[in-house]
Design a protein around this motif. Structure first.
Motif, PDB file in Angstrom:
ATOM      1  N   ASP A 181       0.860  -1.187   0.000  1.00 43.77           N
ATOM      2  CA  ASP A 181       0.000   0.000   0.000  1.00 43.77           C
ATOM      3  C   ASP A 181       0.893   1.233   0.000  1.00 43.77           C
ATOM      4  OD1 ASP A 181       0.631   0.784   2.696  1.00 43.77           O
ATOM      5  OD2 ASP A 181      -0.862  -0.616   3.453  1.00 43.77           O
ATOM      6  N   SER A 182       0.308   2.380  -0.212  1.00 41.54           N
ATOM      7  CA  SER A 182       1.093   3.611  -0.384  1.00 41.54           C
ATOM      8  C   SER A 182       1.933   3.952   0.842  1.00 41.54           C
ATOM      9  CB  SER A 182       0.183   4.777  -0.735  1.00 41.54           C
ATOM     10  OG  SER A 182      -0.743   5.002   0.321  1.00 41.54           O
ATOM     11  N   GLY A 183       1.519   3.513   2.019  1.00 38.64           N
ATOM     12  CA  GLY A 183       2.266   3.811   3.238  1.00 38.64           C
ATOM     13  C   GLY A 183       3.562   3.032   3.368  1.00 38.64           C
ATOM     14  N   ASP A 184       3.741   1.995   2.535  1.00 41.34           N
ATOM     15  CA  ASP A 184       4.979   1.215   2.609  1.00 41.34           C
ATOM     16  C   ASP A 184       6.164   1.965   1.999  1.00 41.34           C
ATOM     17  OD1 ASP A 184       3.797  -0.958   3.903  1.00 41.34           O
ATOM     18  OD2 ASP A 184       3.245  -1.917   2.018  1.00 41.34           O
ATOM     19  N   HIS A 185       5.916   2.798   1.015  1.00 48.81           N
ATOM     20  CA  HIS A 185       6.966   3.603   0.370  1.00 48.81           C
ATOM     21  C   HIS A 185       8.145   2.761  -0.093  1.00 48.81           C
ATOM     22  CE1 HIS A 185       5.116   7.442   1.481  1.00 48.81           C
ATOM     23  NE2 HIS A 185       4.890   6.914   2.662  1.00 48.81           N
ATOM     24  N   LEU A 186       7.888   1.689  -0.828  1.00 51.93           N
ATOM     25  CA  LEU A 186       8.959   0.839  -1.345  1.00 51.93           C
ATOM     26  C   LEU A 186       9.048   0.982  -2.857  1.00 51.93           C
ATOM     27  CD1 LEU A 186       8.215  -2.418   0.685  1.00 51.93           C
ATOM     28  CD2 LEU A 186       9.830  -0.591   1.244  1.00 51.93           C
ATOM     29  N   ASP A 187      10.272   0.955  -3.395  1.00 54.05           N
ATOM     30  CA  ASP A 187      10.395   1.020  -4.855  1.00 54.05           C
ATOM     31  C   ASP A 187      11.240  -0.098  -5.444  1.00 54.05           C
ATOM     32  OD1 ASP A 187      13.050   1.769  -4.482  1.00 54.05           O
ATOM     33  OD2 ASP A 187      12.842   3.738  -5.393  1.00 54.05           O
ATOM     34  N   ASP A 188      11.754  -1.010  -4.608  1.00 52.21           N
ATOM     35  CA  ASP A 188      12.537  -2.118  -5.146  1.00 52.21           C
ATOM     36  C   ASP A 188      12.655  -3.209  -4.087  1.00 52.21           C
ATOM     37  OD1 ASP A 188      14.024  -3.574  -6.968  1.00 52.21           O
ATOM     38  OD2 ASP A 188      15.852  -2.385  -6.740  1.00 52.21           O
ATOM     39  N   CYS A 189      12.871  -4.424  -4.560  1.00 50.72           N
ATOM     40  CA  CYS A 189      13.217  -5.533  -3.676  1.00 50.72           C
ATOM     41  C   CYS A 189      14.239  -6.379  -4.416  1.00 50.72           C
ATOM     42  CB  CYS A 189      12.000  -6.332  -3.241  1.00 50.72           C
ATOM     43  SG  CYS A 189      11.096  -7.161  -4.554  1.00 50.72           S
ATOM     44  N   ALA A 190      15.121  -7.025  -3.655  1.00 48.97           N
ATOM     45  CA  ALA A 190      16.190  -7.796  -4.280  1.00 48.97           C
ATOM     46  C   ALA A 190      16.656  -8.901  -3.347  1.00 48.97           C
ATOM     47  CB  ALA A 190      17.360  -6.879  -4.626  1.00 48.97           C
ATOM     48  N   TRP A 191      16.970 -10.051  -3.938  1.00 47.42           N
ATOM     49  CA  TRP A 191      17.625 -11.143  -3.215  1.00 47.42           C
ATOM     50  C   TRP A 191      19.123 -10.853  -3.295  1.00 47.42           C
ATOM     51  CZ3 TRP A 191      15.058 -14.533  -0.290  1.00 47.42           C
ATOM     52  CH2 TRP A 191      13.702 -14.767  -0.557  1.00 47.42           C
ATOM     53  N   VAL A 192      19.725 -10.502  -2.169  1.00 43.57           N
ATOM     54  CA  VAL A 192      21.111 -10.035  -2.125  1.00 43.57           C
ATOM     55  C   VAL A 192      22.010 -11.110  -1.510  1.00 43.57           C
ATOM     56  CG1 VAL A 192      22.639  -8.270  -1.162  1.00 43.57           C
ATOM     57  CG2 VAL A 192      20.330  -7.646  -1.908  1.00 43.57           C
ATOM     58  N   PRO A 193      23.113 -11.472  -2.190  1.00 45.95           N
ATOM     59  CA  PRO A 193      24.052 -12.424  -1.584  1.00 45.95           C
ATOM     60  C   PRO A 193      24.526 -11.907  -0.217  1.00 45.95           C
ATOM     61  CG  PRO A 193      24.588 -12.085  -3.895  1.00 45.95           C
ATOM     62  CD  PRO A 193      23.531 -11.064  -3.528  1.00 45.95           C
ATOM     63  N   LEU A 194      24.586 -12.802   0.757  1.00 45.79           N
ATOM     64  CA  LEU A 194      24.936 -12.391   2.118  1.00 45.79           C
ATOM     65  C   LEU A 194      26.261 -11.641   2.170  1.00 45.79           C
ATOM     66  CD1 LEU A 194      23.812 -15.573   4.092  1.00 45.79           C
ATOM     67  CD2 LEU A 194      22.633 -13.370   3.943  1.00 45.79           C
ATOM     68  N   GLU A 195      27.223 -12.041   1.355  1.00 44.48           N
ATOM     69  CA  GLU A 195      28.535 -11.378   1.393  1.00 44.48           C
ATOM     70  C   GLU A 195      28.505  -9.982   0.773  1.00 44.48           C
ATOM     71  OE1 GLU A 195      28.341 -14.102  -2.195  1.00 44.48           O
ATOM     72  OE2 GLU A 195      27.937 -14.349  -0.063  1.00 44.48           O
ATOM     73  N   GLU A 196      27.416  -9.586   0.122  1.00 48.22           N
ATOM     74  CA  GLU A 196      27.320  -8.259  -0.505  1.00 48.22           C
ATOM     75  C   GLU A 196      26.473  -7.272   0.303  1.00 48.22           C
ATOM     76  OE1 GLU A 196      26.079  -8.571  -4.597  1.00 48.22           O
ATOM     77  OE2 GLU A 196      27.534 -10.173  -5.004  1.00 48.22           O
ATOM     78  N   ILE A 197      25.889  -7.700   1.389  1.00 52.02           N
ATOM     79  CA  ILE A 197      24.978  -6.831   2.153  1.00 52.02           C
ATOM     80  C   ILE A 197      25.679  -5.573   2.656  1.00 52.02           C
ATOM     81  CG2 ILE A 197      23.622  -6.705   4.297  1.00 52.02           C
ATOM     82  CD1 ILE A 197      22.729  -9.583   3.640  1.00 52.02           C
ATOM     83  N   GLY A 198      26.945  -5.675   2.995  1.00 48.00           N
ATOM     84  CA  GLY A 198      27.696  -4.516   3.490  1.00 48.00           C
ATOM     85  C   GLY A 198      27.761  -3.368   2.502  1.00 48.00           C
ATOM     86  N   ALA A 199      27.547  -3.627   1.226  1.00 47.39           N
ATOM     87  CA  ALA A 199      27.589  -2.579   0.200  1.00 47.39           C
ATOM     88  C   ALA A 199      26.272  -1.808   0.101  1.00 47.39           C
ATOM     89  CB  ALA A 199      27.937  -3.190  -1.155  1.00 47.39           C
ATOM     90  N   TYR A 200      25.237  -2.254   0.813  1.00 45.35           N
ATOM     91  CA  TYR A 200      23.923  -1.616   0.729  1.00 45.35           C
ATOM     92  C   TYR A 200      23.767  -0.575   1.827  1.00 45.35           C
ATOM     93  CZ  TYR A 200      22.351  -4.808  -2.860  1.00 45.35           C
ATOM     94  OH  TYR A 200      22.199  -5.473  -4.051  1.00 45.35           O
ATOM     95  N   ASP A 201      23.154   0.552   1.471  1.00 48.68           N
ATOM     96  CA  ASP A 201      22.909   1.648   2.407  1.00 48.68           C
ATOM     97  C   ASP A 201      21.671   1.307   3.240  1.00 48.68           C
ATOM     98  OD1 ASP A 201      22.952   4.074   3.733  1.00 48.68           O
ATOM     99  OD2 ASP A 201      22.100   5.211   2.053  1.00 48.68           O
ATOM    100  N   LEU A 202      21.900   0.688   4.398  1.00 45.69           N
ATOM    101  CA  LEU A 202      20.803   0.249   5.259  1.00 45.69           C
ATOM    102  C   LEU A 202      20.275   1.386   6.121  1.00 45.69           C
ATOM    103  CD1 LEU A 202      22.285  -3.121   6.572  1.00 45.69           C
ATOM    104  CD2 LEU A 202      20.640  -2.820   4.711  1.00 45.69           C
ATOM    105  N   ILE A 203      19.016   1.273   6.513  1.00 39.85           N
ATOM    106  CA  ILE A 203      18.455   2.184   7.510  1.00 39.85           C
ATOM    107  C   ILE A 203      19.327   2.077   8.765  1.00 39.85           C
ATOM    108  CG2 ILE A 203      16.471   2.472   9.055  1.00 39.85           C
ATOM    109  CD1 ILE A 203      14.697   1.659   6.703  1.00 39.85           C
ATOM    110  N   PRO A 204      19.749   3.198   9.359  1.00 41.87           N
ATOM    111  CA  PRO A 204      20.693   3.154  10.475  1.00 41.87           C
ATOM    112  C   PRO A 204      20.292   2.229  11.631  1.00 41.87           C
ATOM    113  CG  PRO A 204      20.501   5.394   9.693  1.00 41.87           C
ATOM    114  CD  PRO A 204      19.467   4.581   8.948  1.00 41.87           C
ATOM    115  N   SER A 205      19.027   2.239  12.034  1.00 38.94           N
ATOM    116  CA  SER A 205      18.632   1.405  13.177  1.00 38.94           C
ATOM    117  C   SER A 205      18.704  -0.083  12.855  1.00 38.94           C
ATOM    118  CB  SER A 205      17.229   1.770  13.667  1.00 38.94           C
ATOM    119  OG  SER A 205      16.260   1.423  12.696  1.00 38.94           O
TER     120      SER A 205
END
Length: 165
Positions: free
Chosen positions: A128-152
Motif C-alpha cells: 500500500d502507499s504507506g509502505d513507500h517501497l520502490d525495489d526488492c532484491a535477493w542479495v548475496p549475504l557477502e554483498e549486504i555490506g555494500a547496501y545503504d541500510l536504515i541506520p537502526s
C-alpha cells in the motif's frame, strides 16, 4: 526518604506524549541470499535506504505474531513465509504525526525473525502507499555490506550475519 519526584527532570505532564508500537522484521534467506527492500524517494524517514520486509502490528487485525509477520511480508513483497524464531530485539523513535499535541513521538519496539520462504517470486504489487517501497532484491549475504541500510537496522544486520553459536 526523598519525595517520589526527587531527581526527576520535571513534571511528567510537561513531557511530550510517547505512543508505544510493536513491529517485526523478516530476515528471509534462500540460496545464500537475503531479501531486502528499498525505500522509495517518497519515504518520509529513510528515502533510498534498504531494509528487510516487515512492519508494525495491527492490534485489531493481526491474530497472532506469526500472522502479523506473514501479512507484512505478503503485503510488502508478495511471498509466503514460514515464520521462525526471533534473534534480536531493538527499538527506535519517530515523530507521531497523529498526536494531538506537537512533539509527540512513537517508540517502536521490534523483533527480528529468521523466516523461511515458501515462495520466491518477490515483487511490490501488494504494497500500500504507506509502505513507500520502490525495489526488492535477493542479495548475496557477502554483498549486504555494500547496501545503504536504515541506520537502526545496521546492528540488527550485524547480529544476523554472526555465525550461530
Amino acid at each position: 526518604m526523598p519525595p517520589a519526584g526527587a531527581g526527576a527532570p520535571g513534571s511528567r505532564s510537561s513531557l511530550a506524549p510517547v505512543r508505544l508500537e510493536f513491529a517485526q522484521k523478516a530476515f528471509i534467506v534462500s540460496g545464500g541470499r537475503l531479501l531486502l527492500v528499498r525505500k522509495a524517494a517518497s519515504d518520509p524517514f529513510h528515502p533510498g535506504r534498504w531494509e528487510v520486509p516487515g512492519g508494525r502490528l495491527e492490534v485489531a487485525g493481526d491474530l497472532d505474531l506469526d500472522d502479523h509477520i506473514r501479512r507484512e511480508v505478503w503485503e510488502e513483497v508478495g511471498i509466503k513465509i514460514e515464520p521462525g524464531p526471533p534473534f534480536h530485539l531493538w527499538q527506535w523513535f519517530m515523530p507521531d504525526r497523529t498526536a494531538p499535541s506537537p512533539g509527540g513521538r512513537i517508540r517502536v519496539v521490534a523483533a527480528a525473525r529468521r523466516c523461511r520462504p515458501l515462495t520466491l517470486d518477490a515483487g511490490l504489487e501488494n504494497q500500500d502507499s504507506g509502505d513507500h517501497l520502490d525495489d526488492c532484491a535477493w542479495v548475496p549475504l557477502e554483498e549486504i555490506g555494500a547496501y545503504d541500510l536504515i541506520p537502526s537496522l545496521r546492528p540488527v544486520m550485524r547480529a544476523f550475519l554472526l555465525p550461530p553459536r
